[in-house]
Design a protein around this motif. Structure first.
Motif, PDB file in Angstrom:
ATOM      1  N   LYS A   1      88.130 -66.710  74.924  1.00  0.00           N
ATOM      2  CA  LYS A   1      87.843 -65.281  74.820  1.00  0.00           C
ATOM      3  C   LYS A   1      88.636 -64.648  73.694  1.00  0.00           C
ATOM      4  O   LYS A   1      88.200 -63.666  73.093  1.00  0.00           O
ATOM      5  CB  LYS A   1      88.187 -64.619  76.158  1.00  0.00           C
ATOM      6  N   SER A   2      89.838 -65.216  73.413  1.00  0.00           N
ATOM      7  CA  SER A   2      90.687 -64.577  72.412  1.00  0.00           C
ATOM      8  C   SER A   2      90.260 -64.909  70.984  1.00  0.00           C
ATOM      9  O   SER A   2      90.788 -64.341  70.042  1.00  0.00           O
ATOM     10  CB  SER A   2      92.149 -64.974  72.637  1.00  0.00           C
ATOM     11  N   VAL A   3      89.311 -65.836  70.826  1.00  0.00           N
ATOM     12  CA  VAL A   3      88.788 -66.097  69.474  1.00  0.00           C
ATOM     13  C   VAL A   3      87.795 -64.987  69.132  1.00  0.00           C
ATOM     14  O   VAL A   3      86.849 -64.768  69.874  1.00  0.00           O
ATOM     15  CB  VAL A   3      88.097 -67.471  69.414  1.00  0.00           C
TER      16      VAL A   3
ATOM     17  N   THR B   1      78.812 -74.284  66.090  1.00  0.00           N
ATOM     18  CA  THR B   1      79.739 -73.155  66.012  1.00  0.00           C
ATOM     19  C   THR B   1      80.910 -73.372  66.951  1.00  0.00           C
ATOM     20  O   THR B   1      82.075 -73.216  66.585  1.00  0.00           O
ATOM     21  CB  THR B   1      79.005 -71.857  66.416  1.00  0.00           C
ATOM     22  N   GLN B   2      80.578 -73.764  68.183  1.00  0.00           N
ATOM     23  CA  GLN B   2      81.646 -73.955  69.166  1.00  0.00           C
ATOM     24  C   GLN B   2      82.559 -75.108  68.773  1.00  0.00           C
ATOM     25  O   GLN B   2      83.774 -74.962  68.759  1.00  0.00           O
ATOM     26  CB  GLN B   2      81.049 -74.233  70.552  1.00  0.00           C
TER      27      GLN B   2
ATOM     28  N   LEU C   1      90.131 -73.324  67.067  1.00  0.00           N
ATOM     29  CA  LEU C   1      90.990 -72.145  67.068  1.00  0.00           C
ATOM     30  C   LEU C   1      91.553 -71.876  68.465  1.00  0.00           C
ATOM     31  O   LEU C   1      92.642 -71.330  68.612  1.00  0.00           O
ATOM     32  CB  LEU C   1      90.207 -70.925  66.574  1.00  0.00           C
ATOM     33  N   ALA C   2      90.779 -72.249  69.481  1.00  0.00           N
ATOM     34  CA  ALA C   2      91.242 -71.987  70.845  1.00  0.00           C
ATOM     35  C   ALA C   2      92.102 -73.113  71.375  1.00  0.00           C
ATOM     36  O   ALA C   2      92.734 -72.966  72.423  1.00  0.00           O
ATOM     37  CB  ALA C   2      90.033 -71.772  71.769  1.00  0.00           C
ATOM     38  N   LEU C   3      92.136 -74.224  70.645  1.00  0.00           N
ATOM     39  CA  LEU C   3      92.786 -75.423  71.186  1.00  0.00           C
ATOM     40  C   LEU C   3      94.251 -75.229  71.592  1.00  0.00           C
ATOM     41  O   LEU C   3      94.645 -75.705  72.664  1.00  0.00           O
ATOM     42  CB  LEU C   3      92.656 -76.571  70.181  1.00  0.00           C
TER      43      LEU C   3
ATOM     44  N   ARG D   1     104.125 -71.843  68.217  1.00  0.00           N
ATOM     45  CA  ARG D   1     103.817 -72.422  66.910  1.00  0.00           C
ATOM     46  C   ARG D   1     102.416 -72.027  66.461  1.00  0.00           C
ATOM     47  O   ARG D   1     102.200 -71.753  65.289  1.00  0.00           O
ATOM     48  CB  ARG D   1     103.941 -73.940  67.039  1.00  0.00           C
ATOM     49  N   PHE D   2     101.478 -72.011  67.406  1.00  0.00           N
ATOM     50  CA  PHE D   2     100.088 -71.820  66.987  1.00  0.00           C
ATOM     51  C   PHE D   2      99.513 -70.463  67.372  1.00  0.00           C
ATOM     52  O   PHE D   2      98.353 -70.227  67.177  1.00  0.00           O
ATOM     53  CB  PHE D   2      99.205 -72.922  67.582  1.00  0.00           C
ATOM     54  N   GLU D   3     100.384 -69.621  67.955  1.00  0.00           N
ATOM     55  CA  GLU D   3      99.836 -68.338  68.389  1.00  0.00           C
ATOM     56  C   GLU D   3      99.338 -67.561  67.185  1.00  0.00           C
ATOM     57  O   GLU D   3      99.972 -67.517  66.130  1.00  0.00           O
ATOM     58  CB  GLU D   3     100.914 -67.527  69.115  1.00  0.00           C
TER      59      GLU D   3
END
Lengths: 463, 434
Positions: free
Chosen positions: B312-314, B332-333, B340-342, B429-431
């Motif tokens: 959802k945050s992407v 796309t997914q 990006l959501a990983l 690190r990835f936030e």
């Protein structure tokens, strides 16, 4: 053992099929320079081939492994001489089959080995071996057939991407249905066994009886030969332990949530909140150890110094420690809802001259109340379902008592004790555990549904 | 009205407020103090819990050994001198140790006393000596000063857990034994050394021989399999529910289900595993395989919920851009949204795995509490897991198991700490803020 190798072989075949499919697609388009002729990227033709080679084979393999044992056992028992099988009860037959299986795998056998059983064990081994080889043959054949089909279908016009994508989509749908299947599995497994239990013991006795002693005597003429399955002492024990834990967790959790979200300095909050949340991450068996070896003896000593008679496994010890475990649960849920109360409500209250604590008590808490109640209900459901702490610290004796210093037993403790150790299936004793599980599931489910719907409804109000 | 009070002039509101101010401020302070106390109490519980377990457990990382000059007589170990491993393995090493003991204490002649003397040595000591000799056959025929594993009672005595002032009948160690140990200690022949057995052996009925290696391997296999099963299924389910699913009754049902499953008592999952996996599908009991199946169902809701939040945050612009250049929804997914959501998905999965690592109750139902000495070598071997091992040891009456239980808890907590730390670091690190 062999199945693992076959699984690896199939996976390797899928990797090979991917390469083959890709090459085939490129070749059918007329070389790497002309892949524009293809409907999809070559990768998709590879995936298409891999899926055809692997999926049917893997599904077949799963089915085969699942059914093999039942079929083999069925064949073996049907070939047993009638004088061995006739007149055996279902339980005896199960024991015999177990013996055959143990003999076949070289384990310890309960009864004396007769030639018939030896023959059956040999047959069991032989059939298993045949089945193994047949599975290898059939699965590999299916792999080749799938690959051949994909090979034939691979032409520039094949809409490989759409095929692959719809396969993936179906897979995603199946994955998301697993949640439903799990719930269904839970309901069916506890329901069926519970129904069997209620055929042996009347539900009236189970839900309203006050005598719980599931031990079934070895001889039919002994006292209490049938066992007693009145679960009221378990329900009251569960309620008492949960109540004690709530008396610890709710005030401490709620007050610390209020303090951390309304009063505390940012830096204090940054340290205190994660520290409290550590409590939520500690495994329950650790709490159980703490309760049984530190808190319970401490309470006992304390009680003795006041001249009280405290059981070495008391409801109080289990409840206190369970309360500590649930503190972060209450505090973080309350913290969420308190933070969700809009600042304008607080400002309005301050403008009328209320002090901060008055604002909190008269404005913030009432506004957040539904969410807090929902959180507490979730915590109660957790306390009711908690197992390890009570197993290690609450005791086994089913006392119908209101004294928290006494030893009590709970639903979860009884489920564990009934299902571990020596047991036979389909005795009332074992089935009682499933009836208790059903009760536990239904009670916690009801609490969860109410709590979740309260929380959800409340959240929508400010969004 | 004839009430005399009404004749006094009406008080102004400010006076009422001023009069009550002191009381109200006092109440404010009390309330604030109450909140601070609650927070402090919570922190005190954390400190107490950790202090209790660390104080009980840290001694288990050391183990008492007794140094004895042992004559590795060739006549006993290897009478034919062929250095045949089978002969070496069969030899009576206990006899060698006992002879060394007898030499140290020549005055002990009574049979009962001698048995007492022998009981100072762990029953596992000969096995350790055998391993030593078989690893280095050159030792045969020489006399070596060797450190021999002491019995758990001696261990407890040396570590100070046995009250020497208590009446002899209340102690597990008699006066005579204490005198012997004191004599050995005075000669410098008793020492506490790092407890390697604890990390290399499976469980045992003897505290001094009990280790967590078996349980650790069991936990390892269970976790690996749980992750392999629950990660793809969880992410797939989240992907479907969040991105593809139409809003209808079916998906609503799934959603409610996922939320409910997250709150179902864990022991109910144990019942499910017992009835469905073991009873119906015939998966072997007490194996990492069946444990992983149950754990997968338990951790799925956690992973699904966390993955949905991450997806959802992407921001939608990423999806629209991908779709705009002609990618299919699935492309796309998989190519844009999932990568990006990983980080968020992984964080949630690690937290789910940490919970699975600490879970005990459902595993009791599916036979993981069997007493298994061997270290499991695969997914289908009988095994136990670390929390269950802790539960089993906590039940053992010997004093030596208390410290071992605490030490095992420390190891478990260390693993949990590392996993949670990894989750936090990953998030840091990835936030991404969009």
């Amino acid at each position: 053992m062999y199945s693992w190798i076959l699984m690896l072989v199939v996976l390797a075949a899928m990797a090979g099929a991917y390469q083959i499919g890709r090459q085939r697609a490129i070749a059918s388009a007329g070389g790497p320079t002309r892949i524009k002729q293809l409907h999809s990227l070559p990768t998709y033709y590879g995936l298409y081939a891999a899926l055809w080679a692997g999926l049917p084979a893997l599904m077949l393999m799963g089915l085969w492994i699942g059914l093999q044992d039942q079929i083999v056992i069925g064949l073996v028992t049907s070939h047993l001489p009638t004088e061995v099988v006739s007149g055996l009860s279902e339980g005896r037959l199960g024991l015999l089959i177990n013996d055959i299986r143990n003999l076949a795998t070289g384990n310890i056998v309960s009864a004396e080995v007769t030639p018939e059983i030896q023959a059956a064990a040999d047959q069991y081994n032989r059939l298993n071996l045949i089945s193994q080889w047949a599975m290898w043959a059939v699965v590999l054949a299916v792999v080749l057939a799938g690959l051949a089909y994909a090979w034939m279908r691979t032409q520039p016009r094949l809409r490989a991407r759409n095929r692959v994508e719809s396969a993936f989509t179906v897979m995603l749908i199946i994955f998301s249905s697993i949640a439903i299947l799990t719930t269904l599995g839970i309901v069916l497994s506890v329901l069926f066994e519970s129904l069997l239990f209620f055929q042996k013991v009347s539900p009236l006795e189970f839900f309203f009886g006050t005598n719980w002693s599931p031990q079934i005597a070895l001889r039919a003429d002994q006292v209490g030969a049938s066992g007693a399955f009145g679960a009221i002492p378990l329900f009251t024990g569960t309620l008492m332990v949960s109540l004690i834990s709530m008396l610890v967790a709710v005030p401490i959790g709620l007050l610390s949530a209020i303090y951390l979200s309304e009063y505390a300095h940012r830096r204090v909050r940054a340290i205190a909140k994660p520290t409290l949340e550590i409590l939520a991450g500690i495994p329950t068996v650790v709490y159980g150890f703490f309760a049984a070896l530190t808190v319970a003896p401490f309470i006992r000593e304390l009680g003795m110094s006041f001249g009280l008679d405290v059981a070495s496994e008391s409801a109080l010890a289990a409840g206190l420690v369970m309360g500590i475990m649930i503190i972060p649960f209450v505090s973080s849920l309350s913290d969420d809802v308190i933070n969700a109360v809009p600042q304008s409500l607080r400002d309005g209250s301050y403008a009328l001259g209320a002090t901060q604590s008055e604002t909190i008590r008269r404005v913030v808490i009432p506004a957040a109340l539904p969410g807090i109640v929902g959180g507490i209900l979730l915590a109660v459901s957790r306390a009711i379902g908690e197992t390890m702490i009570v197993v290690m610290a609450a005791g086994l004796a089913a006392n119908l008592t209101a004294n928290p210093l006494d030893s009590v037993t709970t639903v979860t403790v009884q489920i564990v004790t009934l299902l571990t150790g020596d047991q036979e299936f389909d005795s009332a004793k074992t089935l009682a555990a499933f009836a208790l599980g059903l009760t536990l599931f239904l009670v916690t489910l009801t609490l969860n549904v109410i709590a979740l719907s309260i929380v959800r409804k409340y959240r929508e109000q400010y969004e | 009205m004839n009430n005399p009070a009404d004749t006094t002039p009406p008080r102004r509101a400010i006076d009422i407020v001023n009069a009550s101010l002191k009381r109200r401020y006092a109440r404010e302070r009390r309330f604030r103090w109450l909140g601070a106390t609650a927070v402090t109490l919570g922190m005190v519980f954390v400190v107490l819990l950790f202090a209790d377990i660390i104080l009980k457990g840290y001694t288990a990382f050391q183990q008492t050994y007794i140094q004895l000059p042992i004559e590795l007589a060739a006549a006993t170990i290897d009478p034919d001198g062929a250095r045949d491993p089978a002969t070496l393995a069969r030899a009576d090493y206990m006899k060698l140790i006992r002879e060394a003991l007898r030499e140290r204490f020549p005055e002990v002649t009574d049979r009962r006393d001698r048995r007492l003397l022998n009981s100072m040595i762990s029953v596992g000591a000969p096995d350790l000596l055998r391993e030593r000799v078989m690893a280095d056959p050159a030792l045969i025929g020489t006399t070596q000063e060797l450190w021999i594993l002491a019995d758990d009672d001696i261990d407890m005595l040396v570590k100070g857990y046995i009250d020497r002032n208590a009446p002899a009948s209340d102690r597990r160690v008699g006066d005579q034994m204490i005198a012997w140990v004191d004599r050995l200690e005075a000669e410098g022949r008793v020492a506490k050394r790092f407890n390697t057995i604890f990390f290399t052996h499976g469980t045992s009925r003897e505290p001094e021989l009990a280790g967590i290696a078996g349980a650790l391997m069991g936990s390892f296999y269970t976790l690996v399999l749980t992750f392999l099963l629950s990660f793809p299924i969880g992410v797939g389910a989240a992907l479907y529910l969040e991105e593809f699913a139409p809003k209808n009754r079916w998906t609503d049902l799934i959603e409610v289900n996922v939320n409910n499953l997250a709150a179902v008592p864990s022991i109910v999952f144990g019942l499910l595993g017992l009835a469905v996996f073991i009873g119906f599908f015939g998966v072997p009991r007490s194996t990492p395989l069946v444990a992983a199946l149950v754990m997968t169902l338990m951790t799925l809701p956690t992973i699904i919920i966390a993955s949905r939040v991450a997806l959802k945050s992407v921001p939608p612009s990423i999806r629209e851009a991908a779709l705009g250049v002609g990618a299919s929804p699935l492309q796309t997914q998989f190519h844009h949204v999932l990568p990006l959501a990983l980080p968020g998905i992984l964080t949630g999965s690690i937290i789910g795995m940490a919970r699975a690592l600490g879970e005990t109750a459902p595993l009791l139902m599916i036979g993981m509490i069997a007493f298994i000495v061997d270290i499991p070598k695969g997914f289908n071997d009988a095994a136990t897991v670390l929390p269950v091992q802790i539960f089993l040891w906590a039940d053992s009456p010997e004093r030596g198991f208390v410290e071992r239980t605490s030490a095992a808890i420390l190891v478990l907590l260390a693993f949990l700490f590392v996993m949670n730390l990894a989750a936090v670091l990953l998030r840091r690190r990835f936030e991404r803020r969009w």
